[in-house]
Design an enzyme around this catalytic site. Structure first.
Site, PDB file in Angstrom:
ATOM      1  N   PHE A 159     -27.978 -18.485  -3.070  1.00 56.64           N
ATOM      2  CA  PHE A 159     -29.135 -17.798  -3.649  1.00 56.64           C
ATOM      3  C   PHE A 159     -28.797 -16.321  -3.788  1.00 56.64           C
ATOM      4  O   PHE A 159     -28.107 -15.748  -2.941  1.00 56.64           O
ATOM      5  CB  PHE A 159     -30.375 -17.965  -2.774  1.00 56.64           C
ATOM      6  CG  PHE A 159     -31.160 -19.216  -3.065  1.00 56.64           C
ATOM      7  CD1 PHE A 159     -32.406 -19.144  -3.656  1.00 56.64           C
ATOM      8  CD2 PHE A 159     -30.637 -20.464  -2.763  1.00 56.64           C
ATOM      9  CE1 PHE A 159     -33.131 -20.295  -3.942  1.00 56.64           C
ATOM     10  CE2 PHE A 159     -31.346 -21.619  -3.042  1.00 56.64           C
ATOM     11  CZ  PHE A 159     -32.599 -21.533  -3.627  1.00 56.64           C
TER      12      PHE A 159
ATOM     13  N   ASP B 201     -27.198  -7.638   5.906  1.00 53.83           N
ATOM     14  CA  ASP B 201     -25.786  -7.377   5.617  1.00 53.83           C
ATOM     15  C   ASP B 201     -25.088  -6.569   6.712  1.00 53.83           C
ATOM     16  O   ASP B 201     -23.884  -6.725   6.923  1.00 53.83           O
ATOM     17  CB  ASP B 201     -25.663  -6.627   4.288  1.00 53.83           C
ATOM     18  CG  ASP B 201     -26.086  -7.495   3.103  1.00 53.83           C
ATOM     19  OD1 ASP B 201     -25.849  -8.715   3.147  1.00 53.83           O
ATOM     20  OD2 ASP B 201     -26.667  -6.951   2.148  1.00 53.83           O
TER      21      ASP B 201
ATOM     22  N   LYS C 134     -21.060 -13.482  -7.675  1.00 52.16           N
ATOM     23  CA  LYS C 134     -21.299 -14.078  -6.359  1.00 52.16           C
ATOM     24  C   LYS C 134     -20.867 -15.533  -6.327  1.00 52.16           C
ATOM     25  O   LYS C 134     -20.237 -15.990  -5.368  1.00 52.16           O
ATOM     26  CB  LYS C 134     -22.783 -13.954  -5.999  1.00 52.16           C
ATOM     27  CG  LYS C 134     -23.133 -14.428  -4.600  1.00 52.16           C
ATOM     28  CD  LYS C 134     -24.579 -14.072  -4.236  1.00 52.16           C
ATOM     29  CE  LYS C 134     -24.878 -14.410  -2.787  1.00 52.16           C
ATOM     30  NZ  LYS C 134     -26.248 -13.969  -2.392  1.00 52.16           N
TER      31      LYS C 134
ATOM     32  N   ASN D 244     -35.424  -7.756   6.619  1.00 55.38           N
ATOM     33  CA  ASN D 244     -35.832  -7.647   5.217  1.00 55.38           C
ATOM     34  C   ASN D 244     -37.153  -8.383   5.022  1.00 55.38           C
ATOM     35  O   ASN D 244     -37.749  -8.878   5.988  1.00 55.38           O
ATOM     36  CB  ASN D 244     -34.736  -8.190   4.293  1.00 55.38           C
ATOM     37  CG  ASN D 244     -34.377  -9.629   4.640  1.00 55.38           C
ATOM     38  OD1 ASN D 244     -35.191 -10.535   4.497  1.00 55.38           O
ATOM     39  ND2 ASN D 244     -33.143  -9.835   5.104  1.00 55.38           N
TER      40      ASN D 244
ATOM     41  N   LYS E 255     -35.248   0.583  25.501  1.00 50.91           N
ATOM     42  CA  LYS E 255     -35.906   1.208  24.363  1.00 50.91           C
ATOM     43  C   LYS E 255     -35.423   2.653  24.199  1.00 50.91           C
ATOM     44  O   LYS E 255     -35.394   3.425  25.153  1.00 50.91           O
ATOM     45  CB  LYS E 255     -37.423   1.192  24.559  1.00 50.91           C
ATOM     46  CG  LYS E 255     -38.184   1.876  23.436  1.00 50.91           C
ATOM     47  CD  LYS E 255     -39.680   1.895  23.719  1.00 50.91           C
ATOM     48  CE  LYS E 255     -40.416   2.680  22.648  1.00 50.91           C
ATOM     49  NZ  LYS E 255     -41.872   2.763  22.923  1.00 50.91           N
TER      50      LYS E 255
ATOM     51  N   LYS F 175     -17.686 -16.562  -3.863  1.00 47.36           N
ATOM     52  CA  LYS F 175     -18.073 -17.316  -2.672  1.00 47.36           C
ATOM     53  C   LYS F 175     -17.965 -18.823  -2.858  1.00 47.36           C
ATOM     54  O   LYS F 175     -18.410 -19.592  -2.013  1.00 47.36           O
ATOM     55  CB  LYS F 175     -19.485 -16.902  -2.256  1.00 47.36           C
ATOM     56  CG  LYS F 175     -19.543 -15.383  -1.985  1.00 47.36           C
ATOM     57  CD  LYS F 175     -20.869 -14.924  -1.446  1.00 47.36           C
ATOM     58  CE  LYS F 175     -20.847 -13.408  -1.227  1.00 47.36           C
ATOM     59  NZ  LYS F 175     -22.078 -12.893  -0.604  1.00 47.36           N
TER      60      LYS F 175
END
Length: 403
Positions: A322, A278, A336, A209, A288, A340
């Site tokens: 976060f 995720d 969240k 990301n 490859k 959590k």
């Protein structure tokens, strides 16, 4: 708070140098012992005699003007300081600091000091936004230098925008906060996760990301400066890691989970600022993957949730999560936090101007079990980090008092 504190005030050459005189006066009134170093350019705006009268000490401009034969002036001043304040800080002195230059009394003394450094920039709005200036400030921040953001308003050049030296009263307040927070996490062991994890598809391709690691690194640096023993567990990042912390480099989400759990039982605080991938490919090719068919199907499997795992296992630990969102911030943040078992959750809208991945600023909302507790304005990621950790320290202190 400032009684007996030894502060070296560096004044560089900008029109805002006159505010440096007011700052010097207020610091002396607050009980600090202030020594002033001026650049030759600063002398063009305000006379050294002004600072000498206000501080009741000689003002040094010339590196070679040694008034006391028993000491080397720049080393003596460097060793003398409890805090080094640069106000105003021009683009020039910021560049010298970032690149290790020592060609005058101020820059040479800054190279020699081991004291914490607080910088209050002042310059034209376009200069302040220049990529070179921003990169220099980012470099300094990664080394633990504190910044007081300039204000927005009418500038001496005629422009209206960000770049005006913060008012002396606000700088004094920031100095008070610095000394107040310096040991607020003393003796605490803290884990900070930062950056992006990557999941290999084959030896040359991976899923990841846009996280740069800037927010996590700012948190690690702030925790270090507040007296904590910091372990920084970092994935892929685009900026240098802060000094003075233990850095553990990882690649995948599983690597990060293992690194966190290995240290979790002996930790007081966990700040989970990393952007963890995720999902991972169910199979990772050993070689490859060659281009062949027009389409390729990639099967993904869910990674174990690090924040959920440590939330389930926590005993004494204070956990900060976060959440980077693009919509329904309050709803997703509270969900969240509760699922959590976070003690505090920091959420932002990554589509909002001044927030998100790769930026030097952030705009965040803070939540606890009762809901939204605070909305912080846009500020540097270093500023956000300090504000978040100050609230963590305060909650831990209140919890200890209740127990």
């Amino acid at each position: 708070m400032l009684h007996g504190k030894k502060i070296v005030l560096g004044v560089s050459g900008g029109i805002a140098a006159y505010k440096g005189a007011a700052l010097c006066s207020k610091l002396v009134q607050a009980g600090a012992e202030v020594r002033v170093i001026m650049t030759e350019s600063a002398v063009q705006f305000i006379a050294p005699l002004t600072f000498q009268t206000l501080s009741r000490h000689d003002v040094i401009v010339d590196t070679f003007d040694e008034k006391d034969a028993s000491v080397v002036s720049h080393i003596d001043l460097a060793d003398h300081a409890d805090l080094f304040v640069i106000a105003p800080a021009t683009a020039n002195i910021i560049a010298k600091m970032a690149h290790g230059m020592g060609d005058d009394m101020l820059s040479t003394t800054l190279l020699a000091t081991t004291a914490p450094v607080l910088v209050a920039p002042a310059m034209n709005v376009h200069m302040y936004a220049h990529p070179a200036v921003l990169a220099n400030m980012e470099t300094l921040a990664s080394r633990g230098v504190y910044f007081i953001e300039p204000g927005t308003g009418q500038l001496a050049c005629g422009y209206v925008g960000k770049g005006r030296l913060e008012e002396p009263e606000q700088i004094v307040e920031a100095i008070h906060r610095f000394f107040d927070q310096k040991k607020s996490l003393q003796g605490k062991k803290i884990i900070v996760t930062a950056g992006a994890t990557i999941e290999r598809i084959d030896p040359v391709r991976y899923l990841t990301n846009d996280s740069s690691g800037k927010m996590g690194f700012a948190l690690a640096a702030a925790a270090r400066d507040m007296g904590a023993e910091v372990t920084l567990i970092a994935g892929k990042t685009t900026v240098p890691a802060p000094t003075g912390v233990q850095v553990v480099r990882v690649e995948s989400a599983q690597d990060m989970l293992e690194a966190v759990l290995q240290r979790f039982d002996d930790t007081d605080i966990v700040v989970k600022a990393a952007a963890v991938t995720d999902y991972r490919p169910i199979d990772q090719a050993k070689q490859k993957i060659k281009k062949s068919a027009a389409e390729m199907t990639l099967t993904l499997v869910k990674n174990q949730d690090i924040l959920y795992t440590i939330g389930e296992r926590k005993t004494k630990q204070f956990i900060v999560g976060f959440a980077a969102e693009t919509e329904r911030i309050d709803e997703y943040a509270m969900d969240k936090l509760k699922r959590k078992r976070c003690d505090l959750l920091v959420a932002n809208d990554v589509t909002e101007e001044g927030a998100g991945f790769g930026t030097d600023t952030n705009v965040v909302r803070l939540y606890d079990a009762n809901g939204l507790i605070e909305l912080l304005p846009v500020m540097s990621k270093q500023g956000v980090a300090r504000e978040v950790l100050l609230r963590v320290a305060e909650r831990i202190r209140k919890g200890a008092q209740m127990n």
